[in-house]
Design a protein around this motif. Structure first.
Motif, mmCIF file in Angstrom:
data_model
loop_
_atom_site.group_PDB
_atom_site.id
_atom_site.type_symbol
_atom_site.label_atom_id
_atom_site.label_comp_id
_atom_site.label_asym_id
_atom_site.label_seq_id
_atom_site.Cartn_x
_atom_site.Cartn_y
_atom_site.Cartn_z
ATOM 1 N N GLY A 96 8.886 -10.443 7.990
ATOM 2 C CA GLY A 96 8.963 -10.449 6.532
ATOM 3 C C GLY A 96 7.701 -9.913 5.889
ATOM 4 O O GLY A 96 6.629 -9.886 6.509
ATOM 5 N N GLY A 97 7.860 -9.429 4.657
ATOM 6 C CA GLY A 97 6.711 -8.901 3.933
ATOM 7 C C GLY A 97 6.755 -9.348 2.479
ATOM 8 O O GLY A 97 7.815 -9.703 1.943
ATOM 9 N N ILE A 98 5.587 -9.337 1.866
ATOM 10 C CA ILE A 98 5.443 -9.825 0.485
ATOM 11 C C ILE A 98 4.705 -8.776 -0.343
ATOM 12 O O ILE A 98 3.698 -8.231 0.111
ATOM 13 C CB ILE A 98 4.630 -11.151 0.494
ATOM 14 C CG1 ILE A 98 5.392 -12.240 1.257
ATOM 15 C CG2 ILE A 98 4.308 -11.607 -0.937
ATOM 16 C CD1 ILE A 98 4.545 -13.441 1.639
ATOM 17 N N LEU A 99 5.239 -8.489 -1.506
ATOM 18 C CA LEU A 99 4.556 -7.567 -2.417
ATOM 19 C C LEU A 99 4.504 -8.219 -3.800
ATOM 20 O O LEU A 99 5.537 -8.387 -4.445
ATOM 21 C CB LEU A 99 5.314 -6.229 -2.493
ATOM 22 C CG LEU A 99 4.736 -5.201 -3.458
ATOM 23 C CD1 LEU A 99 3.375 -4.693 -2.973
ATOM 24 C CD2 LEU A 99 5.690 -4.022 -3.628
ATOM 25 N N ILE A 100 3.296 -8.593 -4.216
ATOM 26 C CA ILE A 100 3.142 -9.248 -5.523
ATOM 27 C C ILE A 100 2.533 -8.259 -6.500
ATOM 28 O O ILE A 100 1.518 -7.624 -6.208
ATOM 29 C CB ILE A 100 2.243 -10.504 -5.409
ATOM 30 C CG1 ILE A 100 2.839 -11.473 -4.388
ATOM 31 C CG2 ILE A 100 2.094 -11.179 -6.773
ATOM 32 C CD1 ILE A 100 2.035 -12.734 -4.160
ATOM 33 N N MET B 259 0.803 -1.223 0.000
ATOM 34 C CA MET B 259 0.000 0.000 0.000
ATOM 35 C C MET B 259 0.842 1.282 0.000
ATOM 36 O O MET B 259 0.638 2.186 0.826
ATOM 37 C CB MET B 259 -0.972 -0.022 1.182
ATOM 38 C CG MET B 259 -1.970 -1.136 1.013
ATOM 39 S SD MET B 259 -3.434 -0.944 1.975
ATOM 40 C CE MET B 259 -2.891 -1.485 3.542
ATOM 41 N N GLY B 260 1.816 1.328 -0.880
ATOM 42 C CA GLY B 260 2.607 2.541 -1.070
ATOM 43 C C GLY B 260 3.647 2.804 0.015
ATOM 44 O O GLY B 260 4.337 3.830 -0.034
ATOM 45 N N ALA B 261 3.780 1.880 0.965
ATOM 46 C CA ALA B 261 4.792 2.080 2.017
ATOM 47 C C ALA B 261 6.190 1.808 1.439
ATOM 48 O O ALA B 261 6.323 1.281 0.344
ATOM 49 C CB ALA B 261 4.518 1.131 3.179
ATOM 50 N N VAL C 171 -8.452 -5.546 2.193
ATOM 51 C CA VAL C 171 -7.152 -5.128 2.734
ATOM 52 C C VAL C 171 -7.116 -3.636 3.082
ATOM 53 O O VAL C 171 -6.496 -3.247 4.066
ATOM 54 C CB VAL C 171 -6.044 -5.461 1.705
ATOM 55 C CG1 VAL C 171 -4.692 -4.963 2.176
ATOM 56 C CG2 VAL C 171 -5.983 -6.944 1.446
ATOM 57 N N LYS C 172 -7.792 -2.824 2.275
ATOM 58 C CA LYS C 172 -7.721 -1.383 2.520
ATOM 59 C C LYS C 172 -8.799 -0.895 3.486
ATOM 60 O O LYS C 172 -8.924 0.292 3.731
ATOM 61 C CB LYS C 172 -7.861 -0.638 1.189
ATOM 62 C CG LYS C 172 -6.673 -0.877 0.276
ATOM 63 C CD LYS C 172 -6.801 -0.143 -1.030
ATOM 64 C CE LYS C 172 -5.642 -0.513 -1.931
ATOM 65 N NZ LYS C 172 -5.961 -0.377 -3.340
ATOM 66 N N GLU C 173 -9.586 -1.800 4.042
ATOM 67 C CA GLU C 173 -10.735 -1.373 4.854
ATOM 68 C C GLU C 173 -10.543 -1.554 6.365
ATOM 69 O O GLU C 173 -11.390 -1.141 7.142
ATOM 70 C CB GLU C 173 -11.989 -2.164 4.434
ATOM 71 C CG GLU C 173 -12.383 -1.903 3.000
ATOM 72 C CD GLU C 173 -13.381 -2.942 2.471
ATOM 73 O OE1 GLU C 173 -13.704 -2.833 1.273
ATOM 74 O OE2 GLU C 173 -13.818 -3.835 3.219
#
Ligand code: BTN
Length: 241
Positions: free
Chosen positions: A110-114, A43-45, A236-238
């Motif tokens: 850890g993080g995932i960005l697909i 989300m743009g982070a 996710v955005k809510e």
């Protein structure tokens, strides 16, 4: 493994995306970097990392997603891959915080960005970006972050972790390709952070409320049992937790 090793790059996801735009890139090509100057998070982070300490990787997968409606299924497969790769390390309380943060001992490791795109033949290509905190021990500005090193009090070999992760990504993607969605969902739920536990949430208007996570549906929405016994789903955005 078709592996490209970089020292510093803006973002391994962007590098691989650009590479695939300008040439034919082999399926399951991996890019790793010691450092990123513009690492991208959800989300743009931004995704910050200490140079050379952590696993910063992107992997290109072609046509694992047949339909863009199945987008969350790849998140499930990748989050599980990280869990399965780390399981032998016996980290305390290893889990997946919806949608796909990798947690241990209530901290994010850890993080995932697909990032998915349609190619000219309408087939879907996915760039899976994974950032895993391995040997970094200083998280001064990130109190909710931790690393394998902090949790196990030793250093880890980044190559060994990469090999295990790569093996698992191929395995979980092949399960996805053979339509083992129920199996993958079941495994995802077995590892879901705070499943069936009352926790505090806040919505986009900053309203706080208590709820119990019941699960995640096939669209990737979180199912929460509320105080009035109704079940509401959130995207996710809510919602934040
Ligand atoms: C998150 O916010 O949890 C997702 C973080 C994803 C970070 C990884 S690091 C490798 C890849 N390249 C990027 O720019 N981001 C992902």
């Amino acid at each position: 493994m078709n592996l490209i090793k970089l020292d510093a790059i803006e973002s391994t996801n962007d590098f691989l995306k650009e590479m695939s735009r300008s040439q034919i890139v082999e399926n399951f090509t991996v890019v790793i970097a010691k450092n990123q100057t513009k690492g991208k998070g959800q989300m743009g982070a931004t995704w910050e990392t200490e140079s050379g300490k952590n696993l910063i990787m992107s992997i290109l997968v072609k046509e694992v997603l047949k339909d863009i409606d199945e987008i969350f299924h790849l998140n499930v497969a990748v989050a599980l891959s990280v869990i399965k790769a780390l399981e032998p390390l016996n980290l305390p309380k290893l889990s997946i915080k919806w949608p796909n943060d990798i947690m241990a001992e209530n901290k994010k490791i850890g993080g995932i960005l697909i990032e998915n795109s349609f190619k000219s033949d309408n087939k879907i290509e996915s760039i899976i970006g994974i950032g895993l905190n391995v040997n970094q021990i200083n998280f001064d500005n990130l109190p909710k972050a931790s690393s394998l090193s902090l949790l196990k009090e030793k250093e880890f070999d980044l190559n060994e972790i990469l090999e295990k992760l790569f093996f698992q990504i191929k395995k979980q993607c092949s399960l996805l390709l053979s339509n083992q969605h129920d199996f993958l969902w079941n495994e995802y739920h077995k590892n879901l952070f705070k499943l069936n536990t009352p926790i505090a949430f806040s919505d986009n208007e900053n309203n706080q409320f208590m709820g119990i996570i019941q699960g995640v549906n096939f669209e990737g929405r979180l199912e929460v049992l509320l105080n009035d016994d109704s079940v509401k789903t959130f995207g996710v955005k809510e919602i934040q937790m």
